[in-house]
Enzyme design. Structure first.
Site, PDB file in Angstrom:
ATOM      1  N   ASP A 131     -14.142  -8.454 -15.466  1.00 27.27           N
ATOM      2  CA  ASP A 131     -14.464  -9.828 -16.203  1.00 27.27           C
ATOM      3  C   ASP A 131     -13.899 -10.446 -17.625  1.00 27.27           C
ATOM      4  OD1 ASP A 131     -16.164 -11.254 -18.708  1.00 27.27           O
ATOM      5  OD2 ASP A 131     -17.913 -10.095 -18.870  1.00 27.27           O
TER       6      ASP A 131
ATOM      7  N   HIS B  93       0.892  -1.170  -0.167  1.00 26.24           N
ATOM      8  CA  HIS B  93      -0.175   0.341  -0.122  1.00 26.24           C
ATOM      9  C   HIS B  93       0.536   1.121  -0.127  1.00 26.24           C
ATOM     10  CE1 HIS B  93      -3.594   1.960  -0.067  1.00 26.24           C
ATOM     11  NE2 HIS B  93      -3.849   1.564   0.671  1.00 26.24           N
TER      12      HIS B  93
END
Length: 362
Positions: free
Chosen positions: A301, A62
Site C-alpha cells: 500500500d 531469479h
C-alpha cells in the site's frame, strides 16, 4: 537496477477484468536488461493511466532474488512512501522489524561442492531454443501463445476450512495425522480442476511440485527477511488417473505434504540429489505453482490503499498457476490461471461447482 515510466490510454479497468487475453498485460512489463555477458538484477516500470491509476511492474533475475525477497522489497518501498513526510528520511534500520532486510551471507552454511555440480550441469545443458553458447546469460525465449486467457479464482476462508475437513475425514485408519495447510489444499484442489479441464487421459503422466523457502530449513536458520535467492524445489510424477478419481484432491494433498515433510531432512541434501533436475520424459505434463499465500502481495500500500489487482505473468507460458493471499479476506486465497479459452470455461465450471457442492454438504 533499472526503471521506466510510461503512459497508456488503454482501459485501466480492463486490466483486472474477469477474463482477458494473457498477452494484454505484457506492454506494461518492465524490460530487464540482459546480454551474453551481463544481466541486470531488477527492473521496474510504472505505467500511468490518466485519471484512473497506475500499474507497477517488476522483472527480476531469479538467480539473485526470490519471491520472498521481492515481496519484502515492495512492501518496504510502499511503507516508506506511505509514511513519507517532508525532510524525514527512513533508513532500513527504522523500518518495522517484519520489513527490516538482512543481507548477511556469512551465516549461510557451506554447500560442499554443490555450486560446481550445478554449474557443470548448466554448462552441459542443451535446451530447445537456447543459445549455442552455454555461458550466455540471455534467457531462453518463451513466447506467450496468442490464444491463452487469464482469470482469477478465489477460495474464501470458509471454503478452505470445509475443504480441509472433507479431505481430512476421507483418510481412514489415521493415514493423515496432521491437517492440511491452506497452501496445500488450494494447490491440490486447483490441480485436480486443471487436470480435468485439460481433458487428460488416465494414463497421462503428470509432474507437479512446489518451491519452498530454505531460510528456516538451513542450519543455522537464516532470517526470514534475508534478501537473495534461497529456495529449492521438489516434485512428484503420477498418472492422471490418481487425480481424476473422487479422492483426487486428498491424494494430491497427501503427496504435497510428503514433499514438504521431506524438506525437513535437509534442503542441501535434497539439492544434491536433484542434479540433473530438468530431465523430463516426453509427454509428461508439468504443472507447477508460482508464489504462496504467505508473501503479502496485497500489502504493498503506497498510500492509496491496497492494489486493485496483482498478477504473476511467469505463468503465461507452460502449465502453471499462481497463488497469493486474498485481497479482501483474511485467510482467503487467490489463484491466477492462464489457459486456452475452452479450458478456462471448463475449469471455471469445475471450480465453482465443486465449491458450491462443498458449501452445501458440510
Amino acid at each position: 537496477m533499472g526503471g521506466n515510466v510510461a503512459e497508456s490510454n488503454e482501459d485501466f479497468d480492463h486490466l483486472y477484468s474477469e477474463v482477458r487475453y494473457a498477452s494484454e498485460s505484457h506492454p506494461y512489463l518492465a524490460p530487464l536488461s540482459v546480454s551474453d555477458t551481463k544481466a541486470s538484477i531488477l527492473c521496474f516500470q510504472i505505467t500511468l493511466f490518466p485519471n484512473k491509476g497506475f500499474a507497477i511492474s517488476y522483472t527480476l533475475n531469479h538467480a539473485v532474488l526470490d519471491g520472498r525477497s521481492i515481496s519484502l522489497f515492495m512492501n518496504s518501498w510502499a511503507y516508506i512512501c506511505r509514511n513519507l513526510e517532508e525532510n524525514v528520511k527512513i533508513s532500513p534500520s527504522s523500518l518495522p522489524e517484519e520489513l527490516n532486510p538482512s543481507f548477511d551471507r556469512t551465516v549461510i552454511p557451506g554447500s560442499e561442492g554443490l555450486e560446481m555440480r550445478y554449474l557443470d550441469y548448466w554448462l552441459g545443458l542443451k535446451l530447445p531454443g537456447s543459445d549455442a553458447n552455454p555461458r550466455s546469460l540471455e534467457p531462453i525465449p518463451f513466447p506467450v501463445p496468442a490464444d491463452v486467457v487469464r482469470a482469477t479464482f478465489e477460495f474464501s476462508r470458509e471454503d478452505i476450512k470445509k475443504l480441509g475437513e472433507r479431505e481430512f475425514s476421507r483418510f481412514e485408519n489415521g493415514n493423515q495425522t496432521k491437517p492440511f495447510s491452506t497452501f496445500v489444499l488450494a494447490y491440490a484442489y486447483t490441480l485436480v480442476c486443471m487436470v480435468k479441464a485439460k481433458g487428460l487421459k488416465n494414463n497421462t503422466k503428470v509432474k507437479f511440485g512446489l518451491t519452498t523457502d530454505c531460510r528456516p530449513r538451513l542450519n543455522p536458520p537464516l532470517s526470514r527477511n534475508y534478501i537473495g535467492n534461497c529456495v529449492t524445489s521438489c516434485d512428484v510424477l503420477v498418472e492422471a488417473e490418481q487425480l481424476l478419481k473422487e479422492t483426487g484432491v486428498g491424494y494430491a494433498a497427501k503427496r504435497l505434504n510428503e514433499m514438504i515433510e521431506g524438506f525437513e531432512n535437509g534442503v542441501l541434501e535434497i539439492a544434491k540429489e536433484k542434479v540433473p533436475f530438468m530431465d523430463v520424459e516426453p509427454g509428461v505434463r508439468i504443472i507447477l505453482v508460482a508464489g504462496t499465500n504467505r508473501f503479502g502481495k496485497y500489502g504493498a500500500d503506497f498510500g492509496w490503499g491496497k492494489p486493485a489487482n496483482v498478477e504473476i505473468t511467469t505463468i503465461d507460458v507452460g502449465e502453471s498457476l499462481s497463488m497469493m493471499e486474498s485481497r479482501d479476506e483474511s485467510g482467503g486465497v487467490e489463484i491466477g490461471l492462464v489457459l486456452k479459452k475452452h479450458e478456462m470455461e471448463m475449469f471455471a465450471s469445475l471450480f465453482v461447482h465443486g465449491l458450491k457442492v462443498l458449501r452445501s454438504s458440510l
